[in-house]
Design a protein around this motif. Structure first.
Motif, PDB file in Angstrom:
ATOM      1  N   UNK A  98       0.833  -1.202   0.000  1.00 49.03           N
ATOM      2  CA  UNK A  98       0.000   0.000   0.000  1.00 49.03           C
ATOM      3  C   UNK A  98       0.869   1.253   0.000  1.00 49.03           C
ATOM      4  N   UNK A  99       0.487   2.217  -0.826  1.00 45.26           N
ATOM      5  CA  UNK A  99       1.074   3.557  -0.773  1.00 45.26           C
ATOM      6  C   UNK A  99       0.184   4.404   0.114  1.00 45.26           C
ATOM      7  N   UNK A 100       0.729   4.879   1.232  1.00 44.54           N
ATOM      8  CA  UNK A 100      -0.015   5.703   2.188  1.00 44.54           C
ATOM      9  C   UNK A 100       0.367   7.156   1.946  1.00 44.54           C
ATOM     10  N   UNK A 101      -0.440   7.853   1.165  1.00 46.50           N
ATOM     11  CA  UNK A 101      -0.153   9.237   0.821  1.00 46.50           C
ATOM     12  C   UNK A 101      -0.682  10.151   1.922  1.00 46.50           C
ATOM     13  N   UNK A 162      -2.625  -1.028  -3.788  1.00 49.14           N
ATOM     14  CA  UNK A 162      -3.621  -0.194  -3.118  1.00 49.14           C
ATOM     15  C   UNK A 162      -3.020   1.164  -2.785  1.00 49.14           C
ATOM     16  N   UNK A 163      -3.874   2.175  -2.790  1.00 50.68           N
ATOM     17  CA  UNK A 163      -3.494   3.521  -2.372  1.00 50.68           C
ATOM     18  C   UNK A 163      -4.463   3.975  -1.292  1.00 50.68           C
ATOM     19  N   UNK A 164      -3.912   4.490  -0.188  1.00 49.45           N
ATOM     20  CA  UNK A 164      -4.726   5.118   0.841  1.00 49.45           C
ATOM     21  C   UNK A 164      -4.238   6.552   1.002  1.00 49.45           C
ATOM     22  N   UNK A 165      -5.160   7.492   1.057  1.00 49.04           N
ATOM     23  CA  UNK A 165      -4.776   8.901   1.188  1.00 49.04           C
ATOM     24  C   UNK A 165      -5.643   9.591   2.230  1.00 49.04           C
ATOM     25  N   UNK A 166      -4.997  10.435   3.003  1.00 46.49           N
ATOM     26  CA  UNK A 166      -5.684  11.219   4.028  1.00 46.49           C
ATOM     27  C   UNK A 166      -5.269  12.680   3.853  1.00 46.49           C
ATOM     28  N   UNK A 167      -5.815  13.361   2.837  1.00 42.33           N
ATOM     29  CA  UNK A 167      -5.388  14.729   2.552  1.00 42.33           C
ATOM     30  C   UNK A 167      -5.802  15.707   3.646  1.00 42.33           C
ATOM     31  N   UNK A 193      -3.741   7.981  -9.104  1.00 45.82           N
ATOM     32  CA  UNK A 193      -3.855   6.580  -8.662  1.00 45.82           C
ATOM     33  C   UNK A 193      -4.755   5.761  -9.568  1.00 45.82           C
ATOM     34  N   UNK A 194      -5.027   6.290 -10.756  1.00 52.11           N
ATOM     35  CA  UNK A 194      -5.994   5.646 -11.638  1.00 52.11           C
ATOM     36  C   UNK A 194      -5.675   4.205 -11.989  1.00 52.11           C
ATOM     37  N   UNK A 195      -4.392   3.837 -11.990  1.00 47.79           N
ATOM     38  CA  UNK A 195      -4.011   2.467 -12.359  1.00 47.79           C
ATOM     39  C   UNK A 195      -3.853   1.539 -11.158  1.00 47.79           C
ATOM     40  N   UNK A 196      -4.096   2.049  -9.969  1.00 51.81           N
ATOM     41  CA  UNK A 196      -3.981   1.233  -8.757  1.00 51.81           C
ATOM     42  C   UNK A 196      -5.306   0.481  -8.550  1.00 51.81           C
ATOM     43  N   UNK A 197      -5.274  -0.834  -8.345  1.00 54.79           N
ATOM     44  CA  UNK A 197      -6.518  -1.616  -8.270  1.00 54.79           C
ATOM     45  C   UNK A 197      -7.476  -1.202  -7.155  1.00 54.79           C
ATOM     46  N   UNK A 198      -6.931  -0.848  -5.991  1.00 58.96           N
ATOM     47  CA  UNK A 198      -7.775  -0.512  -4.842  1.00 58.96           C
ATOM     48  C   UNK A 198      -7.386   0.868  -4.327  1.00 58.96           C
ATOM     49  N   UNK A 199      -8.375   1.749  -4.164  1.00 56.89           N
ATOM     50  CA  UNK A 199      -8.076   3.122  -3.759  1.00 56.89           C
ATOM     51  C   UNK A 199      -9.047   3.578  -2.676  1.00 56.89           C
ATOM     52  N   UNK A 230     -15.270   9.971   7.265  1.00 60.66           N
ATOM     53  CA  UNK A 230     -15.882   9.385   6.078  1.00 60.66           C
ATOM     54  C   UNK A 230     -14.766   9.023   5.123  1.00 60.66           C
ATOM     55  N   UNK A 231     -15.028   8.061   4.254  1.00 54.53           N
ATOM     56  CA  UNK A 231     -14.021   7.627   3.284  1.00 54.53           C
ATOM     57  C   UNK A 231     -14.712   7.204   1.999  1.00 54.53           C
ATOM     58  N   UNK A 232     -14.011   7.404   0.900  1.00 53.06           N
ATOM     59  CA  UNK A 232     -14.487   6.954  -0.401  1.00 53.06           C
ATOM     60  C   UNK A 232     -13.613   5.787  -0.852  1.00 53.06           C
ATOM     61  N   UNK A 233     -14.254   4.689  -1.255  1.00 53.96           N
ATOM     62  CA  UNK A 233     -13.571   3.483  -1.700  1.00 53.96           C
ATOM     63  C   UNK A 233     -13.828   3.308  -3.192  1.00 53.96           C
ATOM     64  N   UNK A 234     -12.776   3.045  -3.952  1.00 55.02           N
ATOM     65  CA  UNK A 234     -12.934   2.823  -5.394  1.00 55.02           C
ATOM     66  C   UNK A 234     -12.138   1.584  -5.815  1.00 55.02           C
ATOM     67  N   UNK A 235     -12.541   1.009  -6.919  1.00 53.31           N
ATOM     68  CA  UNK A 235     -11.870  -0.197  -7.387  1.00 53.31           C
ATOM     69  C   UNK A 235     -12.493  -1.433  -6.774  1.00 53.31           C
ATOM     70  N   UNK A 236     -11.687  -2.472  -6.605  1.00 54.55           N
ATOM     71  CA  UNK A 236     -12.187  -3.750  -6.119  1.00 54.55           C
ATOM     72  C   UNK A 236     -12.732  -3.723  -4.710  1.00 54.55           C
ATOM     73  N   UNK A 237     -12.356  -2.725  -3.909  1.00 58.38           N
ATOM     74  CA  UNK A 237     -12.820  -2.682  -2.517  1.00 58.38           C
ATOM     75  C   UNK A 237     -14.172  -1.995  -2.367  1.00 58.38           C
ATOM     76  N   UNK A 238     -14.694  -1.404  -3.438  1.00 54.08           N
ATOM     77  CA  UNK A 238     -16.000  -0.743  -3.378  1.00 54.08           C
ATOM     78  C   UNK A 238     -17.086  -1.788  -3.608  1.00 54.08           C
ATOM     79  N   UNK A 239     -17.893  -2.050  -2.591  1.00 51.40           N
ATOM     80  CA  UNK A 239     -18.890  -3.119  -2.691  1.00 51.40           C
ATOM     81  C   UNK A 239     -20.320  -2.631  -2.486  1.00 51.40           C
ATOM     82  N   UNK A 240     -20.509  -1.351  -2.204  1.00 56.77           N
ATOM     83  CA  UNK A 240     -21.853  -0.802  -2.022  1.00 56.77           C
ATOM     84  C   UNK A 240     -21.791   0.683  -2.377  1.00 56.77           C
ATOM     85  N   UNK A 241     -22.934   1.264  -2.706  1.00 56.33           N
ATOM     86  CA  UNK A 241     -22.942   2.694  -3.031  1.00 56.33           C
ATOM     87  C   UNK A 241     -22.738   3.527  -1.767  1.00 56.33           C
TER      88      UNK A 241
END
Length: 397
Positions: A98-101, A162-167, A193-199, A230-241
């Motif tokens: 994981x890249x922790x930005x 995976x990329x995790x970011x806490x701006x 992070x567009x090419x990272x599978x899990x964001x 709150x957090x936004x999940x994208x890619x394979x880890x997003x399983x609900x709206x």
């Protein structure tokens, strides 16, 4: 002051002394500490660390006694119970690196490392990076966590799954609500992070639903009744709206749904449910209403009503004892008749200031109750209620 000085034998001893003095004589602790060293700067830094460690305990538990903090780093850091759960979700998705930005002092990196995930953290503040590195060593996680100084926007994300970011979501001490004013902007983090599978990106709990990407899972998390992030999940880890995650002690309860439904509108009931803030923020009141066989009395007010009481960590349950028009004089008379002096005042859909209303009502007595000021259709009403604990929920009246 850098972490190596604080982590030296002298520094650790002085922090321990500062911690003891704060417990024994908090008002005089800084002055008393000066008698233990001639190094003024180290004394100030040690007292700061002792103070921050005490403040960090609710977030980090016993780990706080070994860690090093900056004030901003502590404020922005995820609570361990939230970081651990998020790390568990990523690990369950098969994430290895994981890249922790914007890694800060390392809270999320350490939670991931404890799941066996390798983490490379990046932050623009050199002292924060220094402290994150020291914390990794203090917690015995240095083999899995690396922290580097640098800009998130310039980080090479090749090889990360995976990329995790806490701006940063503050400027000049004020909260920022526009995601494109974060530092770095949320749109930039998505772009790089567009090419990272899990964001995953942390965002402010007040984020407008209209700016949430259509393919993202938006999650709001509350801990013991308070919405903390709150957090936004994208890619394979997003399983609900939309997801509401309610953490009570060590218990985790989740509710998911599309976030665009409207609960059925009906009349009042014998019981009132106040949904947890995470449920309301996630726009999942309709889903909760389905679970509880409940309805709303007004389409824009998130109080639920039912004739049955069901225990749930997703809402607080009240038994409605009296319903009357919102009239200060009549409410004051009712409180006096019942001897209610310990009065909790809640309001939703009404232009009322609880503190001002309390002064007007002048509650007196040994009994306690909850007064809810709200609307039933287009009229303002007052509901005198009794909060029910889980043991009482479901019992016959």
């Amino acid at each position: 002051m850098d972490a190596s000085q604080l982590n030296s034998p002298q520094g650790r001893a002085l922090i321990a002394t500062a911690t003891r003095l704060l417990a024994e004589q908090p008002d005089r602790a800084p002055l008393a500490l000066r008698r233990h060293t001639d190094d003024h700067d180290l004394a100030v830094a040690a007292m700061t660390q002792a103070t921050l460690r005490a403040a960090a305990y609710p977030k980090f538990g016993p780990d706080a006694a070994r860690m090093f903090f900056t004030r901003d780093g502590l404020e922005q850091a995820s609570r361990d119970v939230v970081a651990n759960r998020r790390a568990g979700r990523l690990a369950a998705a098969g994430v290895d690196r994981v890249a922790d930005l914007c890694c800060g002092i390392g809270a999320d990196a350490f939670a991931l490392a404890r799941q066996g995930v390798s983490v490379v953290g990046v932050d623009t503040d050199r002292q924060t990076v220094d402290f994150a590195t020291a914390n990794a060593h203090a917690l015995g996680l240095e083999s899995l966590v690396q922290a580097h100084w640098g800009c998130a926007e310039e980080t090479d994300l090749t090889g990360f799954d995976a990329m995790f970011a806490d701006p940063s979501r503050r400027t000049g001490g004020r909260r920022i609500f526009d995601p494109d004013q974060y530092s770095p902007p949320l749109s930039t983090l998505w772009s790089i992070s567009g090419n990272v599978p899990h964001r995953v990106c942390k965002v402010g709990p007040g984020i407008d639903h209209s700016v949430i990407p259509s393919d993202a899972e938006a999650e709001w998390v509350s801990v013991n009744g308070d919405v903390v992030e709150a957090a936004l999940w994208r890619g394979g880890v997003a399983t609900a709206a939309r997801r509401a995650t309610v953490i009570t002690g060590t218990r985790v309860t989740e509710l998911t749904g599309p976030g665009d439904r409207q609960a059925n509108v009906g009349g009042l009931g014998e019981y009132l449910y106040e949904p947890d803030g995470a449920v309301i923020r996630a726009h999942l009141v309709a889903e909760l209403a389905d679970m509880l066989s409940a309805r709303v009395a007004h389409p824009k007010i998130a109080y639920l009503y039912s004739d049955i009481a069901l225990p749930t960590p997703l809402a607080t349950v009240y038994r409605i004892e009296e319903v009357l028009p919102f009239n200060v004089k009549k409410i004051r008379q009712l409180l006096a008749q019942r001897g209610i002096g310990r009065l909790e005042i809640k309001k939703r859909g009404a232009d009322v200031t609880p503190d001002k209303l309390r002064k007007e009502l002048r509650p007196k007595g040994d009994a306690e109750g909850t007064l809810v000021i709200t609307r039933d259709d287009d009229r303002h009403i007052a509901l005198l209620c009794k909060r029910l604990d889980h043991a009482a929920v479901g019992d016959p009246r």
